[in-house]
Write a protein that holds these residues in place. Structure first.
Motif, PDB file in Angstrom:
ATOM      1  N   UNK A  77      -2.356  -2.190 -37.775  1.00  0.00           N
ATOM      2  CA  UNK A  77      -1.028  -1.414 -37.561  1.00  0.00           C
ATOM      3  C   UNK A  77      -0.638   0.282 -36.953  1.00  0.00           C
ATOM      4  N   UNK A  78      -1.593   1.066 -37.795  1.00  0.00           N
ATOM      5  CA  UNK A  78      -1.955   2.547 -36.957  1.00  0.00           C
ATOM      6  C   UNK A  78      -2.507   2.235 -36.029  1.00  0.00           C
ATOM      7  N   UNK A  79      -2.241   3.299 -35.282  1.00  0.00           N
ATOM      8  CA  UNK A  79      -2.275   2.903 -33.451  1.00  0.00           C
ATOM      9  C   UNK A  79      -2.180   4.169 -32.801  1.00  0.00           C
ATOM     10  N   UNK A  80      -2.935   5.061 -32.210  1.00  0.00           N
ATOM     11  CA  UNK A  80      -3.086   6.249 -32.101  1.00  0.00           C
ATOM     12  C   UNK A  80      -2.590   5.629 -30.698  1.00  0.00           C
ATOM     13  N   UNK A  81      -3.440   5.125 -30.216  1.00  0.00           N
ATOM     14  CA  UNK A  81      -3.570   4.616 -28.309  1.00  0.00           C
ATOM     15  C   UNK A  81      -2.044   4.450 -28.079  1.00  0.00           C
ATOM     16  N   UNK A  82      -1.303   3.674 -28.930  1.00  0.00           N
ATOM     17  CA  UNK A  82       0.233   3.493 -28.422  1.00  0.00           C
ATOM     18  C   UNK A  82       1.358   4.298 -29.570  1.00  0.00           C
TER      19      UNK A  82
ATOM     20  N   UNK B 239       3.650   3.676 -34.683  1.00  0.00           N
ATOM     21  CA  UNK B 239       3.259   3.285 -33.200  1.00  0.00           C
ATOM     22  C   UNK B 239       4.498   1.319 -32.924  1.00  0.00           C
ATOM     23  N   UNK B 240       4.202   1.433 -32.069  1.00  0.00           N
ATOM     24  CA  UNK B 240       4.620   0.141 -31.119  1.00  0.00           C
ATOM     25  C   UNK B 240       4.332  -1.441 -31.555  1.00  0.00           C
ATOM     26  N   UNK B 241       2.928  -1.233 -32.636  1.00  0.00           N
ATOM     27  CA  UNK B 241       2.763  -2.291 -32.982  1.00  0.00           C
ATOM     28  C   UNK B 241       3.303  -2.067 -34.514  1.00  0.00           C
ATOM     29  N   UNK B 242       4.090  -1.341 -34.641  1.00  0.00           N
ATOM     30  CA  UNK B 242       5.109  -1.419 -36.315  1.00  0.00           C
ATOM     31  C   UNK B 242       6.492  -1.588 -35.496  1.00  0.00           C
ATOM     32  N   UNK B 243       6.903  -1.595 -34.379  1.00  0.00           N
ATOM     33  CA  UNK B 243       8.051  -1.810 -33.976  1.00  0.00           C
ATOM     34  C   UNK B 243       8.948  -3.102 -33.359  1.00  0.00           C
ATOM     35  N   UNK B 244       9.625  -3.124 -33.000  1.00  0.00           N
ATOM     36  CA  UNK B 244      10.842  -4.401 -32.885  1.00  0.00           C
ATOM     37  C   UNK B 244      11.860  -3.688 -31.901  1.00  0.00           C
ATOM     38  N   UNK B 245      12.353  -4.102 -30.748  1.00  0.00           N
ATOM     39  CA  UNK B 245      13.880  -3.513 -30.430  1.00  0.00           C
ATOM     40  C   UNK B 245      14.826  -4.400 -30.393  1.00  0.00           C
TER      41      UNK B 245
ATOM     42  N   UNK C 170       0.542 -10.365 -36.573  1.00  0.00           N
ATOM     43  CA  UNK C 170       1.157 -11.189 -37.404  1.00  0.00           C
ATOM     44  C   UNK C 170       1.350 -11.388 -39.265  1.00  0.00           C
ATOM     45  N   UNK C 171       0.360  -9.882 -39.306  1.00  0.00           N
ATOM     46  CA  UNK C 171      -0.321  -9.632 -41.437  1.00  0.00           C
ATOM     47  C   UNK C 171       1.224  -8.596 -41.203  1.00  0.00           C
ATOM     48  N   UNK C 172       1.560  -8.345 -40.387  1.00  0.00           N
ATOM     49  CA  UNK C 172       2.982  -7.200 -40.157  1.00  0.00           C
ATOM     50  C   UNK C 172       4.373  -7.965 -40.495  1.00  0.00           C
ATOM     51  N   UNK C 173       3.874  -8.910 -40.039  1.00  0.00           N
ATOM     52  CA  UNK C 173       5.783  -9.934 -39.810  1.00  0.00           C
ATOM     53  C   UNK C 173       5.149 -10.767 -40.653  1.00  0.00           C
ATOM     54  N   UNK C 174       3.690 -10.997 -41.604  1.00  0.00           N
ATOM     55  CA  UNK C 174       4.410 -12.064 -42.950  1.00  0.00           C
ATOM     56  C   UNK C 174       4.609 -10.974 -43.849  1.00  0.00           C
TER      57      UNK C 174
END
Length: 191
Positions: free
Chosen positions: A56-61, A72-78, A132-136
Motif C-alpha cells: 500500500x505505502x507508496x512514496x513515489x505516487x 497513495x494512489x495504490x490505496x485509492x479508487x475513483x 489485489x491483496x488490498x482489494x481482498x
C-alpha cells in the motif's frame, strides 16, 4: 492533476469515464467523483498486522506529499460519490478471485452488482494499480461486516464545514477508539 483521477479517468465501479476536454486550457470535469481509500487511513496500524503495508505505502505516487505513505494512489479508487458512500462502510466490494466482480451486500440501486471493476485501477503493468491483496482485504471486511457482523467498525469522517468535530466523535459510535484514530491521524503530520 490528482493521481487517482489521472489513472482511473472515471468511476471504476460504474465504468463511466470523464470526457477529455478538447481545449487544453479547460480542466476535465470530475464533479461528483471522489477518491476513496480502499484501506481506511484510520486503520493504518492494521496494515502491519494484516501484512499489507508494503503493497500500500507508496512514496513515489503519494496523493499529498505531506501525508503518510498509506495515502497513495495504490490505496485509492475513483468513484461517484454515491458509490463512495457505500464503499467505505463495506456495503459493496470487489471479489478479486471472481474476476474482479463487484458484489453488493445491500439492495443495489445503482446497478453495479455483478459489474467488473475497471481495468485502470487493477492493471498489473501499471505501478500505480491497487494491489489485489488490498482489494481482498476490503472484500473480507465487507463479508465480515455484512454476513457475520464482525468487520472493522466504520465511521463517518466527513464532518460538514463548521461542525463540532469533537461533539460528533463524543456522541458517535466507539468514541474512545475514534478519538484515538483522530489523534493518530493528526499527530502523524508532526512526525
Amino acid at each position: 492533476m490528482d493521481p487517482v483521477r489521472a489513472r482511473d479517468r472515471g468511476c471504476v465501479a460504474s465504468g463511466v469515464l470523464v470526457r477529455r476536454s478538447a481545449d487544453p486550457n479547460v480542466e476535465d470535469n470530475f464533479d461528483g467523483l471522489h477518491a476513496a481509500h480502499v484501506h481506511p487511513l484510520a486503520y493504518e496500524q492494521l496494515l502491519e498486522q494484516d501484512g499489507l503495508r508494503r503493497g500500500v505505502e507508496d512514496e513515489e505516487f503519494p496523493l499529498d506529499p505531506s501525508s503518510a505513505p498509506i495515502d497513495s494512489v495504490r490505496n485509492g479508487l475513483l468513484l461517484f460519490s454515491h458509490h463512495h458512500s457505500r464503499f467505505d462502510p463495506y456495503k459493496w466490494s470487489v471479489n478479486v478471485d471472481d474476476g474482479y466482480k463487484i458484489v453488493s451486500f445491500v439492495p443495489d440501486l445503482a446497478s453495479i452488482d455483478g459489474r467488473i471493476l475497471a481495468l485502470s485501477c487493477r492493471d498489473r503493468t501499471d505501478p500505480r494499480s491497487v494491489p489485489d491483496e488490498l482489494l481482498r482485504w476490503h472484500f473480507r471486511q465487507a463479508v465480515l461486516a455484512n454476513v457475520m457482523g464482525a468487520g472493522e467498525p466504520t465511521w463517518d469522517f466527513d464532518n460538514p464545514p463548521g461542525s463540532d468535530v469533537m461533539a460528533c466523535i463524543r456522541n458517535g459510535p466507539e468514541p474512545e477508539k475514534r478519538m484515538e484514530m483522530e489523534l493518530v491521524t493528526r499527530l502523524r503530520v508532526l512526525m
